[in-house]
Design a protein around this motif. Structure first.
Motif, PDB file in Angstrom:
ATOM      1  N   ASP A  22       4.792  49.832 -71.949  1.00 37.64           N
ATOM      2  CA  ASP A  22       3.730  50.556 -71.257  1.00 37.64           C
ATOM      3  C   ASP A  22       4.406  51.515 -70.284  1.00 37.64           C
ATOM      4  O   ASP A  22       5.072  51.079 -69.336  1.00 37.64           O
ATOM      5  N   ASN A  23       4.276  52.821 -70.534  1.00 34.60           N
ATOM      6  CA  ASN A  23       5.012  53.818 -69.740  1.00 34.60           C
ATOM      7  C   ASN A  23       6.492  53.453 -69.651  1.00 34.60           C
ATOM      8  O   ASN A  23       7.112  53.490 -68.585  1.00 34.60           O
ATOM      9  N   ASN A  24       7.031  53.075 -70.792  1.00 31.01           N
ATOM     10  CA  ASN A  24       8.455  52.732 -70.951  1.00 31.01           C
ATOM     11  C   ASN A  24       8.866  51.432 -70.270  1.00 31.01           C
ATOM     12  O   ASN A  24      10.061  51.135 -70.162  1.00 31.01           O
ATOM     13  N   VAL A  25       7.899  50.630 -69.818  1.00 28.58           N
ATOM     14  CA  VAL A  25       8.188  49.324 -69.228  1.00 28.58           C
ATOM     15  C   VAL A  25       7.827  48.243 -70.243  1.00 28.58           C
ATOM     16  O   VAL A  25       6.681  48.184 -70.707  1.00 28.58           O
ATOM     17  N   SER A  26       8.781  47.397 -70.591  1.00 30.26           N
ATOM     18  CA  SER A  26       8.551  46.350 -71.580  1.00 30.26           C
ATOM     19  C   SER A  26       7.464  45.383 -71.102  1.00 30.26           C
ATOM     20  O   SER A  26       7.414  45.018 -69.926  1.00 30.26           O
ATOM     21  N   GLN A  27       6.599  44.966 -72.032  1.00 28.56           N
ATOM     22  CA  GLN A  27       5.484  44.090 -71.697  1.00 28.56           C
ATOM     23  C   GLN A  27       5.543  42.808 -72.517  1.00 28.56           C
ATOM     24  O   GLN A  27       6.094  42.773 -73.626  1.00 28.56           O
ATOM     25  N   GLU A  28       4.942  41.749 -71.972  1.00 31.58           N
ATOM     26  CA  GLU A  28       4.890  40.462 -72.656  1.00 31.58           C
ATOM     27  C   GLU A  28       3.514  40.271 -73.295  1.00 31.58           C
ATOM     28  O   GLU A  28       2.490  40.398 -72.623  1.00 31.58           O
ATOM     29  N   LEU A  29       3.491  39.965 -74.567  1.00 32.20           N
ATOM     30  CA  LEU A  29       2.226  39.791 -75.269  1.00 32.20           C
ATOM     31  C   LEU A  29       1.530  38.506 -74.816  1.00 32.20           C
ATOM     32  O   LEU A  29       2.130  37.438 -74.765  1.00 32.20           O
ATOM     33  N   ALA A  30       0.240  38.648 -74.486  1.00 31.01           N
ATOM     34  CA  ALA A  30      -0.587  37.497 -74.127  1.00 31.01           C
ATOM     35  C   ALA A  30      -1.555  37.148 -75.246  1.00 31.01           C
ATOM     36  O   ALA A  30      -2.198  36.097 -75.218  1.00 31.01           O
ATOM     37  N   LEU A  31      -1.670  38.042 -76.233  1.00 34.04           N
ATOM     38  CA  LEU A  31      -2.603  37.844 -77.346  1.00 34.04           C
ATOM     39  C   LEU A  31      -1.947  38.327 -78.625  1.00 34.04           C
ATOM     40  O   LEU A  31      -1.372  39.422 -78.658  1.00 34.04           O
ATOM     41  N   PHE A  32      -2.032  37.529 -79.667  1.00 35.13           N
ATOM     42  CA  PHE A  32      -1.545  37.930 -80.981  1.00 35.13           C
ATOM     43  C   PHE A  32      -2.431  37.293 -82.042  1.00 35.13           C
ATOM     44  O   PHE A  32      -2.586  36.072 -82.096  1.00 35.13           O
ATOM     45  N   GLU A  33      -3.031  38.142 -82.857  1.00 36.52           N
ATOM     46  CA  GLU A  33      -3.851  37.656 -83.967  1.00 36.52           C
ATOM     47  C   GLU A  33      -3.473  38.419 -85.225  1.00 36.52           C
ATOM     48  O   GLU A  33      -3.432  39.651 -85.227  1.00 36.52           O
ATOM     49  N   ARG A  34      -3.195  37.700 -86.277  1.00 42.90           N
ATOM     50  CA  ARG A  34      -2.924  38.306 -87.580  1.00 42.90           C
ATOM     51  C   ARG A  34      -4.226  38.321 -88.363  1.00 42.90           C
ATOM     52  O   ARG A  34      -4.862  37.300 -88.526  1.00 42.90           O
ATOM     53  N   GLN A  35      -4.638  39.512 -88.844  1.00 40.86           N
ATOM     54  CA  GLN A  35      -5.934  39.673 -89.503  1.00 40.86           C
ATOM     55  C   GLN A  35      -7.024  39.119 -88.594  1.00 40.86           C
ATOM     56  O   GLN A  35      -7.685  38.123 -88.904  1.00 40.86           O
ATOM     57  N   SER A  36      -7.195  39.767 -87.474  1.00 44.03           N
ATOM     58  CA  SER A  36      -8.050  39.278 -86.394  1.00 44.03           C
ATOM     59  C   SER A  36      -9.436  38.859 -86.882  1.00 44.03           C
ATOM     60  O   SER A  36     -10.089  39.587 -87.623  1.00 44.03           O
ATOM     61  N   PRO A  37      -9.890  37.681 -86.441  1.00 44.46           N
ATOM     62  CA  PRO A  37     -11.225  37.221 -86.816  1.00 44.46           C
ATOM     63  C   PRO A  37     -12.326  37.802 -85.933  1.00 44.46           C
ATOM     64  O   PRO A  37     -13.507  37.518 -86.162  1.00 44.46           O
ATOM     65  N   GLN A  38     -11.959  38.591 -84.916  1.00 46.12           N
ATOM     66  CA  GLN A  38     -12.976  39.119 -84.019  1.00 46.12           C
ATOM     67  C   GLN A  38     -13.907  40.073 -84.765  1.00 46.12           C
ATOM     68  O   GLN A  38     -13.469  40.844 -85.623  1.00 46.12           O
ATOM     69  N   PRO A  39     -15.205  40.037 -84.462  1.00 45.18           N
ATOM     70  CA  PRO A  39     -16.170  40.884 -85.187  1.00 45.18           C
ATOM     71  C   PRO A  39     -15.936  42.367 -84.950  1.00 45.18           C
ATOM     72  O   PRO A  39     -15.431  42.770 -83.898  1.00 45.18           O
ATOM     73  N   MET A  40     -16.311  43.160 -85.934  1.00 45.14           N
ATOM     74  CA  MET A  40     -16.195  44.611 -85.837  1.00 45.14           C
ATOM     75  C   MET A  40     -17.556  45.251 -85.597  1.00 45.14           C
ATOM     76  O   MET A  40     -18.545  44.867 -86.235  1.00 45.14           O
TER      77      MET A  40
END
Length: 304
Positions: A62-80
């Motif tokens: 983020d603006n060249n500052v490394s970030q730590e992922l708090a969320l990861f979903e493969r083929q997200s089940p969240q509705p579209m």
């Protein structure tokens, strides 16, 4: 259902400006706790989707500052929530019924598979923007509205993206805008920058489809096509060119395939300024997989 029409005017713009001035007079203090969400599509060199990656494969800055992922979903089940924006300017009259056929097929596939809470809304735009159906899973209602679309002069494309983005911002899950058009913006009060900013603020991915009536570039609105491509790229979507019929059907199938196989990444920004309204450039990479290609949005605005 009564269609809801939007036509920006001087009074509306003045009211918005007045509200903005009033808001600036009162200091606002923010603490950034917003989860930045990124829908990510990964493909190999042949263009095939890569869906078996893990969280450790991804790196985000983020603006060249490394970030730590708090969320990861493969083929997200969240509705579209999919906002369909259909150009009904005068030049589209000949193709409208063919476009409606392809859109109907797309809607049936969207509702028939995937998350049972996926939904779609239908907007048309010419000299004004009309909301025909708010977000629904009732394909028959959307089909009825598509059958009754009528072509009129003008193209308020940026206004349509702006208004659809504002509606999507209020909804949970993933946000998608699909635009079907054949030309340039001619009537919008909102600008390209307004549309782009609204799409980013609503976390919307834009897929633009230019229905090409002719192949000769000399007779096409190339500046409008470039704007559509830029909006799609900025938000992590794709831009297509197609003729009505089989090509258009294939485009909608490709869009749905991408949407069903996206990764959802999320992080809480750390080590960067926030709440000042600036644009944050986001970069997603696969450090150990240089053979793969990533599509995602280019960043976000930190003013919310």
């Amino acid at each position: 259902m009564i269609a809801k029409r939007f036509l920006f005017g001087a009074c509306t713009v003045a009211a918005l400006l007045g509200a903005a001035v009033f808001a600036q007079e009162s200091p606002v203090f923010r603490v950034e706790t917003r989860l930045v969400r990124l829908l990510v599509t990964v493909k190999d060199r042949a263009g095939d989707l890569k869906t078996d990656l893990t969280q450790r494969d991804f790196a985000v800055s983020d603006n060249n500052v490394s970030q730590e992922l708090a969320l990861f979903e493969r083929q997200s089940p969240q509705p579209m929530s999919v906002a369909l924006l259909i150009d009904t300017s005068a030049s589209t009259a000949r193709n409208l019924k063919y476009e409606a056929t392809s859109i109907n097929t797309f809607l049936k596939a969207l509702v028939g598979d995937g998350n049972p809470d996926d939904s779609a809304a239908l907007y048309s735009f010419n000299y004004q923007v009309t909301l025909h159906n708010s977000f629904t899973r009732r394909v028959a209602r959307l089909e009825d509205s598509l059958k009754n679309l009528k072509a009129e002069a003008g193209t308020a494309f940026y206004d349509a993206v702006y208004l659809a983005s504002r509606d999507l911002e209020k909804r949970d899950g993933r946000h998608v805008i699909v635009v079907v058009t054949d030309g340039n913006d001619t009537n919008s009060v909102k600008s390209f920058v307004d549309a782009d900013r609204a799409a980013h603020r609503s976390d919307s991915v834009i897929y633009s489809i230019v229905v090409v009536p002719i192949s000769n570039p000399a007779g096409r609105a190339l500046s409008g096509e470039h704007a559509l491509e830029t909006l799609a790229t900025n938000t992590g979507g794709r831009a297509f060119h197609a003729t009505v019929g089989v090509e258009l059907d294939r485009v909608f199938a490709d869009i749905l395939r991408d949407l069903r196989r996206q990764y959802l990444l999320g992080y809480y920004p750390k080590g960067v300024r926030s709440g000042d309204g600036t644009f944050h450039a986001v970069r997603v990479t696969l450090p150990e997989r240089k053979d793969l290609r990533i599509s995602t949005r280019t960043g976000y605005y930190s003013d919310r």
